[in-house]
Write an enzyme that holds these catalytic residues in place. Sequence first.
Site, PDB file in Angstrom:
ATOM      1  N   TYR A  19     -34.541  14.221  19.376  1.00 22.44           N
ATOM      2  CA  TYR A  19     -33.793  14.539  18.344  1.00 22.44           C
ATOM      3  C   TYR A  19     -32.639  14.840  17.837  1.00 22.44           C
ATOM      4  O   TYR A  19     -31.077  14.620  18.620  1.00 22.44           O
ATOM      5  CB  TYR A  19     -33.986  16.267  18.297  1.00 22.44           C
ATOM      6  CG  TYR A  19     -35.710  15.867  17.869  1.00 22.44           C
ATOM      7  CD1 TYR A  19     -36.028  15.884  17.533  1.00 22.44           C
ATOM      8  CD2 TYR A  19     -36.507  17.109  18.853  1.00 22.44           C
ATOM      9  CE1 TYR A  19     -37.766  15.406  17.313  1.00 22.44           C
ATOM     10  CE2 TYR A  19     -37.976  17.688  19.059  1.00 22.44           C
ATOM     11  CZ  TYR A  19     -38.785  16.832  17.937  1.00 22.44           C
ATOM     12  OH  TYR A  19     -39.996  16.589  17.653  1.00 22.44           O
ATOM     13  N   ARG A 199     -31.580  13.538   4.872  1.00 24.58           N
ATOM     14  CA  ARG A 199     -31.686  12.529   6.510  1.00 24.58           C
ATOM     15  C   ARG A 199     -32.950  12.374   6.208  1.00 24.58           C
ATOM     16  O   ARG A 199     -34.063  11.835   5.382  1.00 24.58           O
ATOM     17  CB  ARG A 199     -31.912  13.378   7.215  1.00 24.58           C
ATOM     18  CG  ARG A 199     -33.076  14.249   6.624  1.00 24.58           C
ATOM     19  CD  ARG A 199     -33.101  15.412   8.061  1.00 24.58           C
ATOM     20  NE  ARG A 199     -33.869  15.457   9.011  1.00 24.58           N
ATOM     21  CZ  ARG A 199     -35.352  15.181  10.149  1.00 24.58           C
ATOM     22  NH1 ARG A 199     -36.135  15.678   8.931  1.00 24.58           N
ATOM     23  NH2 ARG A 199     -35.586  14.848  10.807  1.00 24.58           N
ATOM     24  N   ASN A 201     -36.893  11.086   8.116  1.00 23.25           N
ATOM     25  CA  ASN A 201     -37.698  11.823   9.443  1.00 23.25           C
ATOM     26  C   ASN A 201     -38.999   9.951   8.903  1.00 23.25           C
ATOM     27  O   ASN A 201     -38.745   9.476   8.100  1.00 23.25           O
ATOM     28  CB  ASN A 201     -38.336  12.635   8.152  1.00 23.25           C
ATOM     29  CG  ASN A 201     -38.834  12.583   9.481  1.00 23.25           C
ATOM     30  OD1 ASN A 201     -38.588  13.091  10.952  1.00 23.25           O
ATOM     31  ND2 ASN A 201     -40.079  13.611   8.654  1.00 23.25           N
ATOM     32  N   GLU A 241     -39.516   9.094   5.309  1.00 23.97           N
ATOM     33  CA  GLU A 241     -38.838  10.067   4.301  1.00 23.97           C
ATOM     34  C   GLU A 241     -37.542   9.984   4.043  1.00 23.97           C
ATOM     35  O   GLU A 241     -37.129  10.592   4.973  1.00 23.97           O
ATOM     36  CB  GLU A 241     -40.079  11.475   4.788  1.00 23.97           C
ATOM     37  CG  GLU A 241     -41.549  11.163   5.574  1.00 23.97           C
ATOM     38  CD  GLU A 241     -42.509  12.497   5.530  1.00 23.97           C
ATOM     39  OE1 GLU A 241     -41.496  13.619   5.935  1.00 23.97           O
ATOM     40  OE2 GLU A 241     -43.169  12.379   5.850  1.00 23.97           O
ATOM     41  N   TYR A 292     -47.724  13.107  18.278  1.00 28.17           N
ATOM     42  CA  TYR A 292     -46.995  14.056  16.944  1.00 28.17           C
ATOM     43  C   TYR A 292     -47.009  12.664  16.112  1.00 28.17           C
ATOM     44  O   TYR A 292     -47.879  13.435  14.630  1.00 28.17           O
ATOM     45  CB  TYR A 292     -46.329  14.655  17.167  1.00 28.17           C
ATOM     46  CG  TYR A 292     -45.552  15.361  16.019  1.00 28.17           C
ATOM     47  CD1 TYR A 292     -45.959  16.284  15.384  1.00 28.17           C
ATOM     48  CD2 TYR A 292     -44.499  14.978  15.020  1.00 28.17           C
ATOM     49  CE1 TYR A 292     -45.662  16.939  14.070  1.00 28.17           C
ATOM     50  CE2 TYR A 292     -43.635  15.584  14.555  1.00 28.17           C
ATOM     51  CZ  TYR A 292     -44.449  16.474  13.678  1.00 28.17           C
ATOM     52  OH  TYR A 292     -44.091  16.910  12.942  1.00 28.17           O
ATOM     53  N   LYS A 293     -46.835  12.312  15.866  1.00 27.85           N
ATOM     54  CA  LYS A 293     -46.017  10.714  15.151  1.00 27.85           C
ATOM     55  C   LYS A 293     -47.812   9.828  14.891  1.00 27.85           C
ATOM     56  O   LYS A 293     -47.720   9.442  13.528  1.00 27.85           O
ATOM     57  CB  LYS A 293     -45.171   9.791  15.302  1.00 27.85           C
ATOM     58  CG  LYS A 293     -43.827  10.724  15.405  1.00 27.85           C
ATOM     59  CD  LYS A 293     -42.875  10.207  14.613  1.00 27.85           C
ATOM     60  CE  LYS A 293     -41.571  10.943  15.336  1.00 27.85           C
ATOM     61  NZ  LYS A 293     -40.205  11.175  14.011  1.00 27.85           N
TER      62      LYS A 293
END
Lengths: 317, 313
Positions: A19, A199, A201, A241, A292-293
Site C-alpha cells: 500500500y 493514482r 488502482n 482504474e 479482495y482483488k
Amino acid sequence: MSVKAEQFPFPFTEDRYAYSNNSSLQKPARSVTMTDRYLEEIQLKRELLQANHQRCFRSLPLSLESQWEAMRRIFNELAENEPEHFSFEKRGNEYRFQNLLLGEEERFKYRDLSSIERQPLDIAGRHVQEDLIIMGDRHDGLFLEAGQLCFPSNWSLTFVLGMDFKSIHTPVPGITHKDFIGKVERFISRIRQNEAWERKNWSMTISNKLDTPLETYANWGKLRLQVTDENVGELVHLRVEVQRLLRLPLTNDILFTIHTYLLSLNDLIRNDLWLKRLYTTIQFLSDDIAEYKGIALYKNELMQFLEKTLSEKGISL
Amino acid sequence: MEDFYEVKVQEIKQLTPTIKSFTFISENTELPSFGAGSHITLHLPMGMRQYSLINNPLDMINEYEIAVKKTGHLESGSTYLHEDIYEGDVVKVSPPDNYFPLQMEGKHHVFFAAGIGITPFWSMMSYLRSLGESFELHYAVSGQDACPFYNEMNERYANQVTYYLMDRDSKTKKLKERLRELKVGTHVYICGPQSYMDFIVTYCRELGYPKKYIHEERFKARKLEHPTRFKVTIVNEKKTIQVNSNQSLLEALHDAGITIPSACRQGICGSCEVKVCNGEVLHNDTFLTANEKTDKMLTCVSRGKGHISIAVE
C-alpha cells in the site's frame, strides 16, 4: 471491453505490492480522458443508465452545487482538449455543449434546475468514459454525496451513498494499519483548489466486462470458477482504474473520476516487462489482498500461466 | 494552472482613508476560479503577501479583487500597494488557495469580523446570498468611516449585519450574548486581529461549542522564502549529511542512498514522514497535526535548524 495495449495504463512500477499513496500531481489538471473505446463505452453506459438508473445514479441534495460545477468543468475540459469533437460556449448564464461524435447538444442555464431534465452529474457522465463521484468535504470528513457509477469493481453506489470515506473503505484488508486510510483522507482534504491528483488502482476481472457492480455479483462472480489452465490468458483481464481527484474551487468539494481499463493476459504478456512485474506482484500478494482483488479462486492457474510464459520467453527474474 | 500569473491592476478604489481595493485582470489568460474565503498571494519586492479575495466567486469573469489596509510600516506590503502601485501596473500573483472555506453543510453561518478582517466575509456573504443560504455578520470596527463597504453593506445586508462600535466592555458582553445563543448546526467563522480571534475561540470553548464548527482564518507561509543549509544525523543509519539551501531533506537523503517513500513533494500527503529525535524543525507542511509535529517531520518541505537528528524506517 479491452483497450489497445498502447493506451493501457500499466500500474506496477515495482516488483512488489505494498500500500502506498501513489498519487501524482497532474499538470495540467485533467479529470477526464478519451480513448478509442469512447463510442462503445458511452453506448454501454447509456444502456446501463436506461435499464438500471437507480443503481447507476444517486445523489444527495447537498451535492447539487458541486454537480453543476463538475458538469461545467468537464464540458470545459472536453472542449479545450478535444476541440475537434466537442465545443462549449457561454453566453451570459446560458451554456451550450456540443458533442460532435454523438451529434448531441446540451443546453443549460448555470444553477437553474428548470433548464435541465436530469441532474448535472447525470448529464455530464453520459459524455465521458469515466464514472463520476462527488465527495463532499465536510467539517467532519469526506462523504460520498453523488455519483454516476456504471463500471464499478464490485461495489454498490446505493450502499455507500452518504457514507464517510473511512467506512467506504472498510472492506479493503489492512487499510487501517498505521491509520493508512486516515492519512489518505487527510491528503485528499489538503488538495488545493483547481489541482488534480492521479493514482492507479488495480484488480482482476474475468472476461472483458466493465460493469461489475455488487448488485449483479451473482451473474459475474461465478465466472471465476471457470478459469482453467487453457483459458486463463483469454479470460483473465487486468483491470486498472485511473482515478483522479480534483478540488472543485467554488464548492470546495472533490470530483473523483474513475476511468476503467481492461487488458487480457494474452495481450499483456506481449510486453516482457509487464509480464515480469505482474508475476512478481501476484507472487508476493498476501492471501487477504488476493481474496479482495478476486484472484484467490484461480491464483494457481494464473501463476502457472505466467511462469510458463516467462520460461517460454526465456525471461529470468 | 500556472505557478503564477502576471495580472494588470485595472482599478484602484479608496474605500476608507486607510483601505484601498485593487482589481486585477488578465488580458491574455483565463485566471483560475476560486471559492469564497480564498486568498491570493502577491509577489511584492518585500516578499510574498497574502490577501483575501473579496469578489463573489459566482460573478467572477476574469478578475481578482482584494482590499488592503495600510498598516503604517514603511517596509510593509500594504504600504507598497498603497503608495507605489497604480492602475495599469503589472503584478505577479500565485493562484488562489483556500484555507478558510465555507462549510456548505451548515444550517446557518455566523461571521465574526474585526477591522480589515471583513474581507473574506465580503466574498462569502455575496456567495451565500446567491445561493439563498442563511447567515449573519458581527462586525467590530472603530467607526463608520473605517468600515470599507459601509453603504453597500447596509443596502444589501441590512438584516444580517450587527455593528460593534461601542467600548470594549460592552462589545465583549454583546459578543458573548450572541455566542451563547448559537443553535445546533451553526458554523462560526472568525477573522480579525489575533486577540479578537482568541477571545471568540476561547469563549466558544468555554461554552463547549463543538470545535469543528469554529473556523479561523490563518495565513501561513506556504514555503520558506530563504531556506538555509542544515545538518542531519540519521541515527539508525549512523550517518550525518548536509542539506544544502537549494535542496530538500528528502533529496539529500536520496542522494545519500537513503530512500524513503514520497509522493506529493508539497507537504500534503504525509508519505515522506520521518521521526525527529533531536533538534529544532521548521515545519512547512499542511499535513501533520500540532501533536504530530512534536516528533515528526515531512522531509519534502520541512527543514532543520542547525543540526537535527532523525530516524527513518
